[in-house]
Motif scaffolding. Structure first.
Motif, mmCIF file in Angstrom:
data_model
loop_
_atom_site.group_PDB
_atom_site.id
_atom_site.type_symbol
_atom_site.label_atom_id
_atom_site.label_comp_id
_atom_site.label_asym_id
_atom_site.label_seq_id
_atom_site.Cartn_x
_atom_site.Cartn_y
_atom_site.Cartn_z
ATOM 1 N N ILE A 189 46.239 41.079 42.660
ATOM 2 C CA ILE A 189 44.913 40.999 42.045
ATOM 3 C C ILE A 189 44.370 39.598 42.256
ATOM 4 N N ASP A 190 43.164 39.521 42.780
ATOM 5 C CA ASP A 190 42.529 38.214 42.927
ATOM 6 C C ASP A 190 42.327 37.616 41.536
ATOM 7 N N ASP A 191 42.829 36.417 41.330
ATOM 8 C CA ASP A 191 42.866 35.835 39.985
ATOM 9 C C ASP A 191 41.518 35.225 39.604
ATOM 10 N N TYR A 192 40.743 35.994 38.868
ATOM 11 C CA TYR A 192 39.428 35.568 38.390
ATOM 12 C C TYR A 192 39.534 34.905 37.021
ATOM 13 N N GLY A 193 40.760 34.844 36.482
ATOM 14 C CA GLY A 193 40.986 34.412 35.107
ATOM 15 C C GLY A 193 41.469 35.602 34.305
ATOM 16 N N VAL A 194 42.487 36.268 34.856
ATOM 17 C CA VAL A 194 42.994 37.516 34.283
ATOM 18 C C VAL A 194 43.382 37.310 32.823
ATOM 19 N N GLY A 195 42.937 38.233 31.960
ATOM 20 C CA GLY A 195 43.157 38.109 30.527
ATOM 21 C C GLY A 195 44.489 38.667 30.064
ATOM 22 N N GLU A 196 44.789 38.407 28.800
ATOM 23 C CA GLU A 196 46.069 38.828 28.231
ATOM 24 C C GLU A 196 46.198 40.347 28.166
ATOM 25 N N GLY A 197 45.070 41.040 27.949
ATOM 26 C CA GLY A 197 45.125 42.494 27.859
ATOM 27 C C GLY A 197 45.644 43.132 29.134
ATOM 28 N N LEU A 198 45.105 42.699 30.257
ATOM 29 C CA LEU A 198 45.555 43.243 31.543
ATOM 30 C C LEU A 198 46.982 42.801 31.847
ATOM 31 N N LYS A 199 47.310 41.557 31.525
ATOM 32 C CA LYS A 199 48.666 41.073 31.780
ATOM 33 C C LYS A 199 49.702 41.864 30.984
ATOM 34 N N LYS A 200 49.383 42.174 29.732
ATOM 35 C CA LYS A 200 50.316 42.955 28.908
ATOM 36 C C LYS A 200 50.467 44.370 29.453
ATOM 37 N N PHE A 201 49.358 44.945 29.899
ATOM 38 C CA PHE A 201 49.420 46.285 30.491
ATOM 39 C C PHE A 201 50.319 46.284 31.726
ATOM 40 N N LEU A 202 50.163 45.274 32.577
ATOM 41 C CA LEU A 202 50.960 45.209 33.802
ATOM 42 C C LEU A 202 52.423 44.879 33.501
ATOM 43 N N GLU A 203 52.640 44.074 32.469
ATOM 44 C CA GLU A 203 54.016 43.762 32.076
ATOM 45 C C GLU A 203 54.743 45.030 31.636
ATOM 46 N N LYS A 204 54.041 45.859 30.887
ATOM 47 C CA LYS A 204 54.621 47.132 30.458
ATOM 48 C C LYS A 204 54.870 48.042 31.657
ATOM 49 N N GLU A 205 53.894 48.089 32.569
ATOM 50 C CA GLU A 205 54.038 48.933 33.756
ATOM 51 C C GLU A 205 55.208 48.481 34.622
ATOM 52 N N SER A 206 55.392 47.170 34.739
ATOM 53 C CA SER A 206 56.455 46.654 35.605
ATOM 54 C C SER A 206 57.842 47.024 35.083
ATOM 55 N N LYS A 207 57.963 47.203 33.770
ATOM 56 C CA LYS A 207 59.251 47.596 33.192
ATOM 57 C C LYS A 207 59.565 49.057 33.472
ATOM 58 N N GLU A 208 58.525 49.834 33.745
ATOM 59 C CA GLU A 208 58.704 51.271 33.945
ATOM 60 C C GLU A 208 58.607 51.679 35.414
ATOM 61 N N SER A 209 58.455 50.695 36.310
ATOM 62 C CA SER A 209 58.280 51.023 37.725
ATOM 63 C C SER A 209 58.897 49.936 38.593
ATOM 64 N N ASN A 210 58.919 50.189 39.899
ATOM 65 C CA ASN A 210 59.428 49.198 40.858
ATOM 66 C C ASN A 210 58.263 48.460 41.517
ATOM 67 N N PHE A 211 57.325 48.016 40.687
ATOM 68 C CA PHE A 211 56.135 47.359 41.206
ATOM 69 C C PHE A 211 56.223 45.849 40.986
ATOM 70 N N GLU A 212 55.795 45.122 41.991
ATOM 71 C CA GLU A 212 55.682 43.669 41.892
ATOM 72 C C GLU A 212 54.205 43.331 41.716
ATOM 73 N N TYR A 213 53.881 42.545 40.685
ATOM 74 C CA TYR A 213 52.493 42.185 40.415
ATOM 75 C C TYR A 213 52.275 40.712 40.727
ATOM 76 N N ILE A 214 51.199 40.445 41.464
ATOM 77 C CA ILE A 214 50.882 39.079 41.875
ATOM 78 C C ILE A 214 49.429 38.782 41.526
ATOM 79 N N PHE A 215 49.189 37.654 40.853
ATOM 80 C CA PHE A 215 47.833 37.142 40.649
ATOM 81 C C PHE A 215 47.690 35.918 41.540
ATOM 82 N N ALA A 216 46.673 35.904 42.374
ATOM 83 C CA ALA A 216 46.545 34.807 43.335
ATOM 84 C C ALA A 216 45.086 34.403 43.501
ATOM 85 N N ILE A 217 44.855 33.106 43.524
ATOM 86 C CA ILE A 217 43.524 32.573 43.819
ATOM 87 C C ILE A 217 43.302 32.640 45.329
ATOM 88 N N ASP A 218 42.072 32.964 45.729
ATOM 89 C CA ASP A 218 41.736 33.119 47.156
ATOM 90 C C ASP A 218 42.681 34.110 47.839
#
Length: 425
Positions: A193-222
Motif C-alpha cells: 500500500i502506498d503510504d499516504y499516512g495509513v491510520g491505526e484502523g487499517l493497520k489493525k485490520f491488516l494485523e488481524k488479517e496477517s495472523k489468519e493468512s500467509n500475507f505480507e503487508y508493506i507500507f511504502a512511500i513512493d
C-alpha cells in the motif's frame, strides 16, 4: 504507440547507459539542466533525468531495447509469493472530481505476460485524455482471473467533511476485502500500500488479517517506483480518473487546461471565483479553509454482523428504508443520517432489479445520496446509468462481490439489505 519511462538509481543508470552505447547508441549533449545524458538509438531518444527517470521517445524499432531495459530494471518481485496485490490512489490534491483508489491483483504466473506498455508509463507526467483512453483499453483487454482490479470513488462531499486519510483507510479496507475474497486458502501473497499516512484502523485490520493468512503487508512511500503491483494500481486509477475528468470538462464547461489543476494554480483560483453551476457536486470546497474535519464515525451505523443501527431507538435491523431521499429506521421512522456512507464503505455495491431500478435511478438523478456506490444490474439497464458513471458519480460492475446490498420496493419505500453471497467467496 508511445514512449516509455523507467525509474532508476545511480548504479542502474550507469549499467543501462553502457548497454545502450554497446548496442550502437549515439550520445548527444543534454538540452537542459535536468538532463544527465541523452542517447539516440533505434529511432528513439533515451533521456536520463536528475530525478532518476529514464525516458525513451516512441519508436517501434526500440521495442527490443525496451524489453532488455525491463529485464535490467526488474520489478522488485519476490517470486516465492503466489499473488501480488498493490494499492494506490490518484486525485488527492486536485479540485475537480473524486479521488480514485485502486487495488490490483496479479498471479505470479501472469507477471511475464503483462504488456510492457503497462509496466513503465509515468503517471506523474501530463498526458492527454486520448493517451489514457488507450491505456485503459489495453488494461481492460487483459482482465482475467489472474489479473484484475477494483476501484472506489471518494467524492468531493466526503472530502470536504471528513479526514481524508481516514476515508482512504476505509476505502482500502473495502478494496482489500474485495480482492482477497476469492483467493484459495493457504496461498502466499504480498500486499503493498502506498503510504499516504495509513491510520491505526487499517493497520489493525491488516494485523488481524496477517495472523489468519500467509500475507505480507508493506507500507511504502513512493511505492509505485518500487513495486510493480502498486505501479499498475496507480496506472489504472489514473486512467479511470482521466476518463472522468474528460466527461466533467465537457459536461460542466471547465477549461481543459484547468480541469486537472489544484489551488496553487492562480488561473484556476480565479476561474472558480467566477464559476457557478446549479449543482457543483464535483468541486471540492475545503481547499485553503482551515476547517477541522470530522472522523468518519458513520462506519459504526452497521454492526459487524451486517445489521443497520439506529442511534435514536437503539434497535438493529437487517433492513433500512429509503423514503423521500432519506434513509429511515423501520422501527422509529427517524432519519438515519449518514447511513448511505456507512453502506458505501461497508460494501458499496447495490444489486438493482427491474422492480427497484426506477426509484433508484430517480434517487441518483435528483440527489447525491448514492454517489460513489457501485451498481450491478441487468445489462439492458446499463444505458440508464452510463451518464452518471461517465462523470464519476457512480460505478457499474458486471457481477457483485461476496458482500453486497440488495434492493426491493415495498409500498412507498425502497428496502435495502446487506447480503452475503457464499457462491462468490
Amino acid at each position: 504507440m508511445y514512449g516509455r519511462t523507467w525509474k532508476l538509481n545511480g548504479n542502474k543508470s550507469k549499467e543501462i547507459r553502457g548497454y545502450l552505447l554497446r548496442k550502437g547508441g549515439i550520445e548527444e549533449s543534454p538540452t537542459n539542466p535536468y538532463e544527465l545524458w541523452r542517447i539516440k538509438l533505434k529511432g528513439s531518444t533515451f533521456v536520463y533525468y536528475t530525478s532518476g527517470k529514464l525516458y525513451s521517445t516512441q519508436s517501434e524499432e526500440a521495442e527490443e531495447i525496451w524489453k532488455e531495459i525491463d529485464s535490467l530494471v526488474g520489478d522488485n518481485l519476490d517470486l516465492s509469493k503466489d499473488y501480488f496485490i498493490g494499492f494506490d490512489e490518484v486525485g488527492k490534491g486536485e479540485v475537480f472530481g473524486p479521488i480514485i483508489t485502486c487495488g490490483v491483483l496479479i498471479k505470479r504466473d501472469y507477471i511475464s505476460q503483462i504488456p510492457s506498455e503497462l509496466k513503465t508509463p509515468d503517471t506523474k507526467k501530463s498526458h492527454d485524455f486520448e493517451y489514457w483512453g488507450r491505456i485503459l483499453s489495453i488494461i481492460n483487454k487483459h482482465i482475467s482471473d489472474v489479473f484484475f482490479y477494483a476501484i472506489d470513488l471518494i467524492q468531493p462531499r466526503e472530502i470536504d467533511r471528513f479526514n481524508i486519510n481516514q476515508l482512504l483507510d476505509l476505502s482500502y479496507t473495502k478494496l482489500i476485502k474485495r480482492l482477497m475474497e476469492g483467493l484459495p486458502l493457504g496461498v502466499e501473497a504480498r500486499v503493498v500500500i502506498d503510504d499516504y499516512g495509513v491510520g491505526e484502523g487499517l493497520k489493525k485490520f491488516l494485523e488481524k488479517e496477517s495472523k489468519e493468512s500467509n500475507f505480507e503487508y508493506i507500507f511504502a512511500i513512493d511505492s509505485e517506483d518500487k513495486f510493480l503491483e502498486v505501479k499498475l494500481a496507480s496506472l489504472i486509477a489514473k486512467a479511470h480518473r482521466e476518463r472522468i475528468l474528460k466527461f466533467l470538462q465537457e459536461t460542466y464547461g471547465i477549461p481543459r487546461n484547468l480541469i486537472k489543476g489544484n489551488m496553487s494554480n492562480k488561473k484556476l483560483e480565479l476561474f472558480l471565483v467566477n464559476y457557478s453551476h446549479i449543482d457543483s457536486w464535483f468541486i471540492r470546497k475545503s481547499f485553503g479553509n482551515k476547517v477541522k474535519k470530522e472522523k468518519p464515525s458513520f462506519y459504526n451505523l452497521i454492526s459487524e454482523e451486517g445489521k443497520f443501527r439506529c442511534f435514536f431507538c437503539g434497535k438493529e435491523n437487517n433492513e433500512a428504508f429509503l423514503r423521500n431521499y432519506k434513509f429511515v429506521c423501520p422501527f422509529c421512522d427517524k432519519e438515519m443520517k449518514d447511513l448511505d456512507l456507512a453502506m458505501k464503505y461497508h460494501s458499496g455495491v447495490i444489486k438493482v432489479d427491474k422492480e427497484s431500478f426506477e426509484p433508484i435511478l430517480e434517487v441518483i438523478k435528483n440527489s447525491h445520496l448514492l454517489d460513489g456506490f457501485g451498481f450491478v444490474f441487468d445489462h439492458a439497464l446499463k444505458g440508464y446509468f452510463i451518464y452518471y458513471e461517465n462523470i464519476g458519480r457512480i460505478l457499474t460492475l458486471d457481477k457483485p462481490p461476496s458482500k453486497y446490498i440488495t434492493s426491493r420496493v415495498k409500498g412507498d419505500v425502497v428496502v435495502f439489505s446487506l447480503f452475503r453471497n457464499v457462491d462468490n467467496i
